[in-house]
Scaffold this motif. Sequence first.
Motif, PDB file in Angstrom:
ATOM      1  N   LYS A  95       0.830  -1.206   0.000  1.00  0.00           N
ATOM      2  CA  LYS A  95       0.000   0.000   0.000  1.00  0.00           C
ATOM      3  C   LYS A  95       0.872   1.267   0.000  1.00  0.00           C
ATOM      4  O   LYS A  95       1.978   1.271   0.524  1.00  0.00           O
ATOM      5  N   GLN A  96       0.316   2.316  -0.575  1.00  0.00           N
ATOM      6  CA  GLN A  96       1.037   3.582  -0.669  1.00  0.00           C
ATOM      7  C   GLN A  96       1.462   4.086   0.704  1.00  0.00           C
ATOM      8  O   GLN A  96       2.598   4.526   0.900  1.00  0.00           O
ATOM      9  N   GLU A  97       0.573   3.988   1.685  1.00  0.00           N
ATOM     10  CA  GLU A  97       0.875   4.510   3.020  1.00  0.00           C
ATOM     11  C   GLU A  97       1.895   3.643   3.763  1.00  0.00           C
ATOM     12  O   GLU A  97       2.394   4.023   4.824  1.00  0.00           O
ATOM     13  N   SER A  98       2.201   2.475   3.196  1.00  0.00           N
ATOM     14  CA  SER A  98       3.173   1.573   3.815  1.00  0.00           C
ATOM     15  C   SER A  98       4.506   1.565   3.082  1.00  0.00           C
ATOM     16  O   SER A  98       5.380   0.767   3.407  1.00  0.00           O
ATOM     17  N   THR A  99       4.655   2.443   2.101  1.00  0.00           N
ATOM     18  CA  THR A  99       5.847   2.452   1.260  1.00  0.00           C
ATOM     19  C   THR A  99       6.887   3.442   1.786  1.00  0.00           C
ATOM     20  O   THR A  99       6.663   4.649   1.752  1.00  0.00           O
ATOM     21  N   ASP A 101      10.355   5.679   1.765  1.00  0.00           N
ATOM     22  CA  ASP A 101      11.038   6.360   0.670  1.00  0.00           C
ATOM     23  C   ASP A 101      12.492   5.903   0.563  1.00  0.00           C
ATOM     24  O   ASP A 101      12.997   5.150   1.396  1.00  0.00           O
ATOM     25  N   TRP A 131       8.920   0.211 -10.521  1.00  0.00           N
ATOM     26  CA  TRP A 131       9.391   1.275  -9.631  1.00  0.00           C
ATOM     27  C   TRP A 131      10.367   0.739  -8.590  1.00  0.00           C
ATOM     28  O   TRP A 131      11.346   1.406  -8.253  1.00  0.00           O
TER      29      TRP A 131
END
Length: 228
Positions: A95-99, A101, A131
């Motif tokens: 999930k995006q919120e678990s990615t 940087d 990605w």
Amino acid sequence: MADSIIPISEMEGITPEYQRLMDKSNSVDFKWIVDNNIFVQVGCDLEGVPVFLLNAANFPPTTQIEPLIIYILKTLEPIVTCNRYTLIYSHALLKQESTPDKSWLNTFYQMLPRNYKKNLKNLYILHPSGWLKILLLAMSPFLSEKFWSKVEYLDYIQEIPGVLERSNIISKLPQSVKDYDKGLLETPEVTEQVVSGMDTLGKEYLSSFASSFNFFSATNPSSWTNPK
């Protein structure tokens, strides 16, 4: 997970951040990690090296990632002092919120004592996205040639090597990931779409790396049967 603390003298390159996490480990509740099979041992390979599965689909938000990191390090700590280990990272449905940087990944890698790096036998990345591959390429200056020799991309569940306990690994994958894999088998043109999307990133930059790191799979999945 072992409860014993490994003496610092047996670890190479203890960092202050690693020590902080270990000091905190006895006060953290890991039940939700165990209940969700986020990080679990899935047997051993043919040489008896323990194999662990990390399920990104079940990751918590990055704001709550520290307990998971502590659990992983604490689980591997008794092993890495004198033995090797293999890691399978299932990337699908992160999930995006678990990615995290790129800077976080760099910091985490630099924080690890040398034992974790040198005793990693293989790192299998299941269902890598374009990605993720680009992100790892961007980290190349921080990663040794020896590290890259341990990395293998697995585009499909059927590519899990036979030297591993494949059925056990599949049993610990979330059903959503197995459904995702089934969808990939039914739509192999997805790879083509990923390649086209990379035009915007600059084909010339990527082409010099693609062949070196098995960027695109040449596997033809049409003859495979779907995993159970």
